[in-house]
Design a protein around this motif. Structure first.
Motif, mmCIF file in Angstrom:
data_model
loop_
_atom_site.group_PDB
_atom_site.id
_atom_site.type_symbol
_atom_site.label_atom_id
_atom_site.label_comp_id
_atom_site.label_asym_id
_atom_site.label_seq_id
_atom_site.Cartn_x
_atom_site.Cartn_y
_atom_site.Cartn_z
ATOM 1 N N ASN A 177 0.839 -1.194 0.000
ATOM 2 C CA ASN A 177 0.000 0.000 0.000
ATOM 3 C C ASN A 177 0.874 1.244 0.000
ATOM 4 O O ASN A 177 1.666 1.455 0.913
ATOM 5 C CB ASN A 177 -0.908 0.002 1.236
ATOM 6 C CG ASN A 177 -1.777 1.244 1.322
ATOM 7 O OD1 ASN A 177 -1.772 2.091 0.436
ATOM 8 N ND2 ASN A 177 -2.528 1.361 2.399
ATOM 9 N N ASP A 178 0.742 2.049 -1.046
ATOM 10 C CA ASP A 178 1.359 3.369 -1.095
ATOM 11 C C ASP A 178 0.267 4.392 -1.360
ATOM 12 O O ASP A 178 -0.525 4.233 -2.303
ATOM 13 C CB ASP A 178 2.413 3.435 -2.199
ATOM 14 C CG ASP A 178 3.613 2.565 -1.895
ATOM 15 O OD1 ASP A 178 4.195 2.731 -0.814
ATOM 16 O OD2 ASP A 178 3.964 1.711 -2.728
ATOM 17 N N ASN A 179 0.228 5.440 -0.560
ATOM 18 C CA ASN A 179 -0.771 6.492 -0.718
ATOM 19 C C ASN A 179 -0.096 7.795 -1.134
ATOM 20 O O ASN A 179 1.017 8.101 -0.684
ATOM 21 C CB ASN A 179 -1.530 6.708 0.586
ATOM 22 C CG ASN A 179 -2.291 5.463 1.016
ATOM 23 O OD1 ASN A 179 -2.847 4.762 0.186
ATOM 24 N ND2 ASN A 179 -2.303 5.183 2.307
ATOM 25 N N PHE A 180 -0.759 8.561 -1.983
ATOM 26 C CA PHE A 180 -0.198 9.826 -2.447
ATOM 27 C C PHE A 180 -1.185 10.967 -2.239
ATOM 28 O O PHE A 180 -2.410 10.780 -2.284
ATOM 29 C CB PHE A 180 0.206 9.738 -3.919
ATOM 30 C CG PHE A 180 -0.870 9.199 -4.841
ATOM 31 C CD1 PHE A 180 -1.867 10.010 -5.344
ATOM 32 C CD2 PHE A 180 -0.859 7.857 -5.212
ATOM 33 C CE1 PHE A 180 -2.850 9.512 -6.192
ATOM 34 C CE2 PHE A 180 -1.839 7.339 -6.060
ATOM 35 C CZ PHE A 180 -2.831 8.169 -6.548
ATOM 36 N N ASP A 181 -0.631 12.131 -1.978
ATOM 37 C CA ASP A 181 -1.398 13.368 -1.807
ATOM 38 C C ASP A 181 -0.661 14.446 -2.590
ATOM 39 O O ASP A 181 0.444 14.850 -2.224
ATOM 40 C CB ASP A 181 -1.491 13.726 -0.319
ATOM 41 C CG ASP A 181 -2.380 14.942 -0.057
ATOM 42 O OD1 ASP A 181 -2.701 15.673 -1.009
ATOM 43 O OD2 ASP A 181 -2.734 15.162 1.118
ATOM 44 N N VAL A 182 -1.265 14.891 -3.680
ATOM 45 C CA VAL A 182 -0.591 15.784 -4.622
ATOM 46 C C VAL A 182 -1.312 17.130 -4.656
ATOM 47 O O VAL A 182 -2.535 17.185 -4.819
ATOM 48 C CB VAL A 182 -0.566 15.166 -6.036
ATOM 49 C CG1 VAL A 182 0.098 16.125 -7.032
ATOM 50 C CG2 VAL A 182 0.160 13.825 -6.015
ATOM 51 N N THR A 183 -0.543 18.198 -4.536
ATOM 52 C CA THR A 183 -1.087 19.550 -4.664
ATOM 53 C C THR A 183 -0.387 20.265 -5.810
ATOM 54 O O THR A 183 0.851 20.391 -5.814
ATOM 55 C CB THR A 183 -0.907 20.358 -3.368
ATOM 56 O OG1 THR A 183 -1.523 19.669 -2.284
ATOM 57 C CG2 THR A 183 -1.549 21.735 -3.501
ATOM 58 N N ILE A 184 -1.176 20.727 -6.767
ATOM 59 C CA ILE A 184 -0.661 21.462 -7.925
ATOM 60 C C ILE A 184 -0.830 22.954 -7.653
ATOM 61 O O ILE A 184 -1.915 23.413 -7.270
ATOM 62 C CB ILE A 184 -1.429 21.076 -9.200
ATOM 63 C CG1 ILE A 184 -1.415 19.555 -9.404
ATOM 64 C CG2 ILE A 184 -0.840 21.788 -10.418
ATOM 65 C CD1 ILE A 184 -2.441 19.080 -10.413
ATOM 66 N N HIS A 185 0.254 23.705 -7.843
ATOM 67 C CA HIS A 185 0.236 25.149 -7.594
ATOM 68 C C HIS A 185 0.355 25.889 -8.915
ATOM 69 O O HIS A 185 1.343 25.735 -9.650
ATOM 70 C CB HIS A 185 1.398 25.546 -6.682
ATOM 71 C CG HIS A 185 1.486 24.744 -5.419
ATOM 72 N ND1 HIS A 185 0.786 25.078 -4.284
ATOM 73 C CD2 HIS A 185 2.180 23.613 -5.130
ATOM 74 C CE1 HIS A 185 1.059 24.178 -3.335
ATOM 75 N NE2 HIS A 185 1.887 23.282 -3.829
ATOM 76 N N GLY A 186 -0.663 26.699 -9.253
ATOM 77 C CA GLY A 186 -0.650 27.459 -10.489
ATOM 78 C C GLY A 186 -0.993 28.911 -10.249
ATOM 79 O O GLY A 186 -0.703 29.474 -9.179
ATOM 80 N N THR A 187 -1.632 29.541 -11.225
ATOM 81 C CA THR A 187 -2.049 30.940 -11.113
ATOM 82 C C THR A 187 -3.520 31.035 -11.468
ATOM 83 O O THR A 187 -3.934 30.620 -12.555
ATOM 84 C CB THR A 187 -1.231 31.833 -12.068
ATOM 85 O OG1 THR A 187 0.159 31.686 -11.776
ATOM 86 C CG2 THR A 187 -1.628 33.297 -11.904
ATOM 87 N N GLY A 188 -4.304 31.552 -10.553
ATOM 88 C CA GLY A 188 -5.734 31.695 -10.792
ATOM 89 C C GLY A 188 -6.058 32.905 -11.645
ATOM 90 O O GLY A 188 -5.217 33.784 -11.850
ATOM 91 N N ALA A 189 -7.288 32.923 -12.155
ATOM 92 C CA ALA A 189 -7.733 34.049 -12.982
ATOM 93 C C ALA A 189 -9.252 33.978 -13.139
ATOM 94 O O ALA A 189 -9.899 33.013 -12.700
ATOM 95 C CB ALA A 189 -7.052 34.014 -14.347
ATOM 96 N N HIS A 190 -9.788 34.997 -13.789
ATOM 97 C CA HIS A 190 -11.200 34.976 -14.163
ATOM 98 C C HIS A 190 -11.416 33.828 -15.158
ATOM 99 O O HIS A 190 -10.599 33.619 -16.072
ATOM 100 C CB HIS A 190 -11.572 36.313 -14.801
ATOM 101 C CG HIS A 190 -13.044 36.553 -14.905
ATOM 102 N ND1 HIS A 190 -13.881 35.774 -15.679
ATOM 103 C CD2 HIS A 190 -13.833 37.499 -14.336
ATOM 104 C CE1 HIS A 190 -15.115 36.214 -15.591
ATOM 105 N NE2 HIS A 190 -15.125 37.286 -14.768
ATOM 106 N N ALA A 191 -12.493 33.089 -15.006
ATOM 107 C CA ALA A 191 -12.742 31.950 -15.884
ATOM 108 C C ALA A 191 -12.925 32.368 -17.335
ATOM 109 O O ALA A 191 -12.711 31.563 -18.242
ATOM 110 C CB ALA A 191 -13.978 31.192 -15.402
ATOM 111 N N ALA A 192 -13.306 33.630 -17.563
ATOM 112 C CA ALA A 192 -13.463 34.132 -18.929
ATOM 113 C C ALA A 192 -12.148 34.620 -19.514
ATOM 114 O O ALA A 192 -12.095 34.998 -20.698
ATOM 115 C CB ALA A 192 -14.487 35.269 -18.953
#
Length: 398
Positions: A177-192
Motif C-alpha cells: 500500500n502506497d498512498n499519495f497526496d498531490v497539490t498542484i500550484h498554479g495561477t488563478g484568474a477569471h474563468a473568462a
C-alpha cells in the motif's frame, strides 16, 4: 474446560461490547481496558507495554516464543447494519470486524490458558491498535513487541466466506500500500480570461488520465497493480480558475519491483506534466505496508493442523493491505482469511459478521499457537530471511 457453546456465548458478549463502542486508530482506550480486564480475570499475565493503547500478554513459559495478533480499532463510518448491538458512537463503526478479531483472540487465550501446562514454550498475545491507516504495527514494533518471538500468526475475517472456512495461500496474500497526496500550484484568474492563468484544473484532468498509463503501459498485463485516484479538490465557483488543485489516491501491488517502478513513473509523470504547464507541485508519498507474505512451511503446517476443524480452501489474493506484513518482514508468519458468514463487504456501513464464527476464530488461534511452537522447536523455519523493507512510513516531498 469450557464447552463450545459456553465459550461462544462468552466471546459473543465481549464482541458485542466492543462493537457498540468502536474507537479509532490509536484511541482505543476503553477497548484496551476491556482486554486487560478480561485477560486479568483469566489469570493471564499482561506485559508492561508502554503504548497508550494496545495490549501485550503471555501464556506459557520458556522457549520458544511465538505470537498471535489481532487488531482492535474501528473505522470512521456511520453504521447502517440494523443490528441490535450496533455502534452507539456516531460516525464510528467496526466495519472491518476488528471486534470479531479481538473477541476471537480472547477466546483463543482462554483455550490456551486452560491447556497452559501442555504448551512447550510461550505464546505472546498481541492486541494491536491502529491497523487502519497502517500506524499500529509500526507503533508496536517501535516498542520491541517481537523481542524473542520466532514466528507469528493471525487472520482476517471475510464475511463472504461461510462460517467454518479457512482460506489459505502461501506467498503474497495481500497487497502493498502506497498512498499519495498531490497539490498542484498554479495561477488563478477569471474563468473568462484563461490566458491570464496557469490553469491547475486542466493539469489535474490531464493527470487523472495519464497516471493510468502506469498500469496499462509500464506494468506487464499479467501482473496485478491498482492505481486509484479517490479524492479530487479544485475551485469553489463557476467563474474563477483556482490557484491550486489537489488529488489523493493509492497504489496496490504484489510485486516489490512493480511497486518501485510505479512510484518512479508516478513522480516522472506528475513532475513533467505540471512543469509542462508552467506550474509547481508538492507530492506527499506515504509508504505503507509491504505485501502480506505467508511463509510456505507455516502455511502448509497450519492448513494441516486445521483440516479436521475447518474447511480449508485456496485464498484469493486481496488488493486490501494489512500491517501484519510488518511483522512478517522480521519473522516467519502466516495470515489467513476466516469465514465470518456476514453481509455487506469490509469497510461498508452495512457490514456484519456472524457470531457463530467466533468459535472458529478461537480454535484458529489455539491450533496456530501449538503449530508455531512445534515448527520452531523442530527447526522447520531456519531458512527464513528477514525482509529489508523499513518499518516507518516514508514521506517524500517533490
Amino acid at each position: 474446560m469450557d464447552d463450545e457453546a459456553t465459550l461462544t456465548t462468552w466471546m459473543t458478549d465481549l464482541r458485542h461490547q466492543i462493537h457498540m463502542a468502536p474507537e479509532l486508530a490509536l484511541h482505543e482506550v476503553k477497548t484496551t481496558a476491556l482486554i486487560k480486564q478480561t485477560l486479568t480475570a483469566l489469570g493471564i499475565r499482561i506485559l508492561d507495554y508502554p503504548g497508550a493503547t494496545g495490549v501485550v500478554a503471555e501464556i506459557g513459559q520458556g522457549e520458544p516464543t511465538v505470537a498471535l495478533r489481532a487488531d482492535i480499532d474501528g473505522l470512521p463510518l456511520q453504521e447502517k447494519s440494523g443490528l441490535p448491538y450496533a455502534s452507539k458512537i456516531a460516525g464510528h463503526m467496526h466495519a472491518c470486524g476488528h471486534d470479531f478479531h479481538t473477541a476471537s483472540l480472547l477466546g483463543g487465550a482462554r483455550l490456551l490458558k486452560a491447556h497452559e501446562a501442555e504448551l512447550n514454550g510461550t505464546v505472546r498475545l498481541i492486541f494491536q491498535p491502529g491497523e487502519e491507516g497502517h500506524v499500529g504495527a509500526k507503533e508496536m514494533l517501535s516498542h520491541d513487541v517481537l523481542h524473542g518471538v520466532q514466528a507469528i500468526a493471525g487472520f482476517h475475517n471475510m464475511p463472504q466466506l461461510p462460517v467454518g472456512t479457512l482460506a489459505v495461500k502461501s506467498g503474497a496474500l495481500m497487497a502493498s500500500n502506497d498512498n499519495f497526496d498531490v497539490t498542484i500550484h498554479g495561477t488563478g484568474a477569471h474563468a473568462a480570461m484563461p490566458e491570464r492563468s496557469a490553469d491547475v484544473v486542466v493539469t489535474l484532468g490531464q493527470l487523472i488520465t495519464s497516471l493510468q498509463t502506469i498500469r496499462s503501459r509500464n506494468i506487464a498485463p499479467d501482473a496485478a497493480l491498482v492505481l486509484t485516484i479517490a479524492d479530487v479538490q479544485a475551485g469553489h465557483t463557476f467563474n474563477v480558475i483556482p490557484d491550486t488543485a489537489e488529488f489523493k489516491g493509492t497504489i496496490r501491488t504484489f510485486n516489490a519491483q512493480n511497486r518501485a517502478l510505479a512510484k518512479q513513473r508516478f513522480y516522472e509523470l506528475v513532475n513533467a506534466t505540471v512543469h509542462g504547464f508552467g506550474q509547481t507541485v508538492t507530492i506527499d508519498w506515504d509508504q505503507g505496508p509491504s505485501c502480506v507474505t505467508n511463509d510456505p512451511t507455516l502455511t502448509k503446517l497450519i492448513a494441516a493442523a486445521d483440516a479436521d476443524d475447518f474447511k480449508i480452501v485456496p485464498a484469493h489474493p486481496a488488493n486490501a493491505d494489512d500491517d501484519f506484513a510488518l511483522y512478517q518482514e522480521r519473522i516467519p508468519g502466516f495470515y489467513g482469511f476466516l469465514g465470518s458468514g456476514g453481509t455487506g463487504t469490509l469497510h461498508q456501513p452495512t457490514y456484519s459478521c456472524s457470531d457463530a464464527g467466533l468459535i472458529y476464530g478461537a480454535k484458529f488461534h489455539y491450533l496456530a499457537a501449538k503449530t508455531l511452537l512445534a515448527a520452531v522447536a523442530n527447526g522447520e523455519l531456519t531458512a527464513f530471511k528477514p525482509q529489508v523493507t523499513p518499518v516507518s512510513a516514508q514521506v517524500v516531498n517533490g
